[in-house]
Structures are given as C-alpha cells and as structure tokens.
Design a protein around this motif. Structure first.
Motif, PDB file in Angstrom:
ATOM      1  N   TYR A 150       9.456  21.712  21.662  1.00 36.05           N
ATOM      2  CA  TYR A 150       8.013  21.851  21.536  1.00 36.05           C
ATOM      3  C   TYR A 150       7.656  23.274  21.121  1.00 36.05           C
ATOM      4  O   TYR A 150       8.310  24.235  21.528  1.00 36.05           O
ATOM      5  CB  TYR A 150       7.315  21.571  22.874  1.00 36.05           C
ATOM      6  CG  TYR A 150       7.732  20.280  23.538  1.00 36.05           C
ATOM      7  CD1 TYR A 150       8.848  20.242  24.357  1.00 36.05           C
ATOM      8  CD2 TYR A 150       7.003  19.113  23.353  1.00 36.05           C
ATOM      9  CE1 TYR A 150       9.245  19.063  24.976  1.00 36.05           C
ATOM     10  CE2 TYR A 150       7.381  17.927  23.974  1.00 36.05           C
ATOM     11  CZ  TYR A 150       8.494  17.913  24.780  1.00 36.05           C
ATOM     12  OH  TYR A 150       8.871  16.743  25.394  1.00 36.05           O
ATOM     13  N   TYR A 155       4.143  25.510  21.558  1.00 38.81           N
ATOM     14  CA  TYR A 155       2.800  25.614  22.096  1.00 38.81           C
ATOM     15  C   TYR A 155       2.196  26.943  21.651  1.00 38.81           C
ATOM     16  O   TYR A 155       2.901  27.919  21.427  1.00 38.81           O
ATOM     17  CB  TYR A 155       2.810  25.612  23.632  1.00 38.81           C
ATOM     18  CG  TYR A 155       3.091  24.284  24.284  1.00 38.81           C
ATOM     19  CD1 TYR A 155       4.401  23.862  24.511  1.00 38.81           C
ATOM     20  CD2 TYR A 155       2.061  23.463  24.717  1.00 38.81           C
ATOM     21  CE1 TYR A 155       4.667  22.661  25.139  1.00 38.81           C
ATOM     22  CE2 TYR A 155       2.312  22.250  25.357  1.00 38.81           C
ATOM     23  CZ  TYR A 155       3.620  21.866  25.554  1.00 38.81           C
ATOM     24  OH  TYR A 155       3.872  20.671  26.187  1.00 38.81           O
ATOM     25  N   LEU A 169      -3.237  26.193  26.859  1.00 30.76           N
ATOM     26  CA  LEU A 169      -2.008  25.909  26.130  1.00 30.76           C
ATOM     27  C   LEU A 169      -2.230  24.705  25.233  1.00 30.76           C
ATOM     28  O   LEU A 169      -2.595  23.637  25.701  1.00 30.76           O
ATOM     29  CB  LEU A 169      -0.875  25.615  27.110  1.00 30.76           C
ATOM     30  CG  LEU A 169      -0.329  26.844  27.810  1.00 30.76           C
ATOM     31  CD1 LEU A 169       0.231  26.495  29.159  1.00 30.76           C
ATOM     32  CD2 LEU A 169       0.758  27.488  26.969  1.00 30.76           C
ATOM     33  N   GLN A 170      -1.974  24.884  23.961  1.00 30.87           N
ATOM     34  CA  GLN A 170      -2.169  23.812  23.000  1.00 30.87           C
ATOM     35  C   GLN A 170      -0.829  23.455  22.373  1.00 30.87           C
ATOM     36  O   GLN A 170      -0.140  24.328  21.842  1.00 30.87           O
ATOM     37  CB  GLN A 170      -3.161  24.251  21.929  1.00 30.87           C
ATOM     38  CG  GLN A 170      -3.453  23.178  20.883  1.00 30.87           C
ATOM     39  CD  GLN A 170      -4.380  23.681  19.807  1.00 30.87           C
ATOM     40  OE1 GLN A 170      -4.227  24.791  19.319  1.00 30.87           O
ATOM     41  NE2 GLN A 170      -5.356  22.864  19.442  1.00 30.87           N
ATOM     42  N   LEU A 171      -0.480  22.178  22.418  1.00 27.42           N
ATOM     43  CA  LEU A 171       0.745  21.736  21.772  1.00 27.42           C
ATOM     44  C   LEU A 171       0.547  21.708  20.270  1.00 27.42           C
ATOM     45  O   LEU A 171      -0.388  21.076  19.777  1.00 27.42           O
ATOM     46  CB  LEU A 171       1.142  20.351  22.280  1.00 27.42           C
ATOM     47  CG  LEU A 171       2.411  19.758  21.660  1.00 27.42           C
ATOM     48  CD1 LEU A 171       3.627  20.595  22.038  1.00 27.42           C
ATOM     49  CD2 LEU A 171       2.601  18.311  22.109  1.00 27.42           C
ATOM     50  N   LYS A 212       5.165  14.877  26.231  1.00 29.57           N
ATOM     51  CA  LYS A 212       4.690  16.250  26.218  1.00 29.57           C
ATOM     52  C   LYS A 212       4.001  16.527  27.535  1.00 29.57           C
ATOM     53  O   LYS A 212       3.721  15.609  28.313  1.00 29.57           O
ATOM     54  CB  LYS A 212       3.697  16.485  25.082  1.00 29.57           C
ATOM     55  CG  LYS A 212       2.355  15.783  25.292  1.00 29.57           C
ATOM     56  CD  LYS A 212       1.334  16.175  24.246  1.00 29.57           C
ATOM     57  CE  LYS A 212      -0.005  15.522  24.526  1.00 29.57           C
ATOM     58  NZ  LYS A 212      -1.036  15.921  23.527  1.00 29.57           N
TER      59      LYS A 212
END
Lengths: 112, 116
Positions: free
Chosen positions: A34, A36, A44-46, B103
């Motif tokens: 991932y 982020y 926190l934004q993916l 996620k």
C-alpha cells in the motif's frame, strides 16, 4: 522477522520534477502493498494498493502512479510534481496471517 | 461504507492517571479493528488488534482496548499514562477491496498529550 524499508526519509523537489519513492519488504512473500499519503499531520488517505506483481489499483485520481516490479518492491512515481503533492507518504504491507498493516518510516516530500 | 470515528481531536491527561482514547466503528459483519500510534515524522506503529475472541485486547507498551459490540466502540486505554505516551493515535478498520485484498480505513486521529 518481517521488515519494511522506505526511502528517502525526506525529499525536497521543485515543481515539475519527477518523483520516485521506493519501498521494499523483507521476511514475507506475496504481501499486499500500500501507499498512503498523510496530509496536514492527520488524515491518512490510501493512494494505491497491490495484491501481486504488476497489479496496481488506484483509490483516488491524482498526479501519481505506482508500480510493483517485484514481489516485495513497491514504487511511487510522478512524471511532474505539483505543489499539492507535498505530504508525508507511507508505505505499508499486510499478509494473510498479518491482517493489519505494518508501516515504513515514511517520506516527507516537499514540493517547492 | 465501513468506517471508524475518533470524536476527540486531542486528549490531555496527567502522568500517572488512566487514559482513554475513543473510537467508534460502523461496519457490516464482524469488524477487524486496530490501533496505531504515530510519533512526529515517523511511520505508524501497530499497537493492538481485535479480530475475534476476548473483548479485552492487550497490546504494546501497556495499552489495551475493549471491543464493545452493543456500543460499536473500540476505545484505547492505559491504566497509568506516561509523558512518553504523548503521540498521535489512530483507530482503523479493515475493509475488503473489490480488486482482492484489503485495506485499512483510518479515523482522523487523536493527539494525546500527557503532562507532568
């Protein structure tokens, strides 16, 4: 044991320049990977996730791209940086027996 | 949508006092819940998780969290706070992705300040 490496720790780049941030994981195979972004020290934004080599999914449209050339390597790139790309970028991995996420130390990117 | 909420931007506690950092969740099915801590300019460190089993989960650095299904909460607690616990705390829930894998969706974070 599993470890995750992310570099560089800090980066100052001019607007319009390219970007390449690298993340590698050791001690595990076929991890989910991932990227982020953390803006303003909080949310926190993916940005991207990958469930396997060459498999990239984007969560939000943006100026950035990601690639996974090897099982345990995840790269975040841009051809031309914008001021709005500034932020704290975090790489993370998770696995079947580690259902959470384990994070790298982050890269502080400042676009000037 | 599966999400978590942290209603407090900041929590102030005196050293030696118990601390609580609140988190509520909204998920369908059984939640996988997590707590992370972040020190300035560092990555997130895993503290603890709830998957199934005992509602009281013990984690790193003396922290624990209680899963409460009826109140849809997963509050982080510590019996006696230390100044070194001062940091940013995130609650998170695992969400399945349509492309496979999963996620973490994070709350907005709570700044904990422990004072002498």
């Amino acid at each position: 044991s599993q470890t995750i490496h992310q570099w560089p720790a800090t980066l100052v780049q001019p607007v319009g320049s390219p970007l390449s941030l690298e993340c590698t994981v050791e001690g595990t195979s076929n991890p989910n990977l991932y990227w982020y972004r953390q803006a303003a020290g909080r949310g926190l934004q993916l940005l991207f996730y990958s469930v396997g080599i060459g498999q990239i999914s984007s969560e939000v449209p943006q100026n950035l791209s990601a690639s996974r050339p090897q099982d345990r390597q995840f790269i975040l790139s841009s051809k031309k940086l914008l001021l709005s790309d500034s932020g704290f970028y975090l790489c993370a991995w998770s696995g079947r027996i580690y259902p959470g996420g384990f994070f790298g130390q982050g890269t502080r990117l400042t676009v000037v | 949508a599966q999400s978590v909420a942290q209603p407090e931007d900041q929590v102030n506690v005196a050293e030696g006092n118990p601390l609580t950092v609140k988190c509520t969740y909204s998920v369908s099915g059984n939640p996988y819940l997590f707590w992370y801590v972040q020190y300035p300019n560092r990555g997130l460190q895993f503290l603890l998780k709830y998957i199934t089993g005992d509602n009281l989960v013990k984690g790193s650095y003396g922290f624990e969290a209680e899963f409460n299904k009826s109140q849809t909460s997963f509050h982080l607690k510590k019996p006696s706070a230390l100044v070194s616990d001062s940091a940013l705390y995130f609650c998170a829930v695992r969400v399945q992705l349509t492309g496979g894998g999963n996620k973490l969706t994070f709350g907005t974070g709570t700044q904990l300040k422990v004072e002498l």
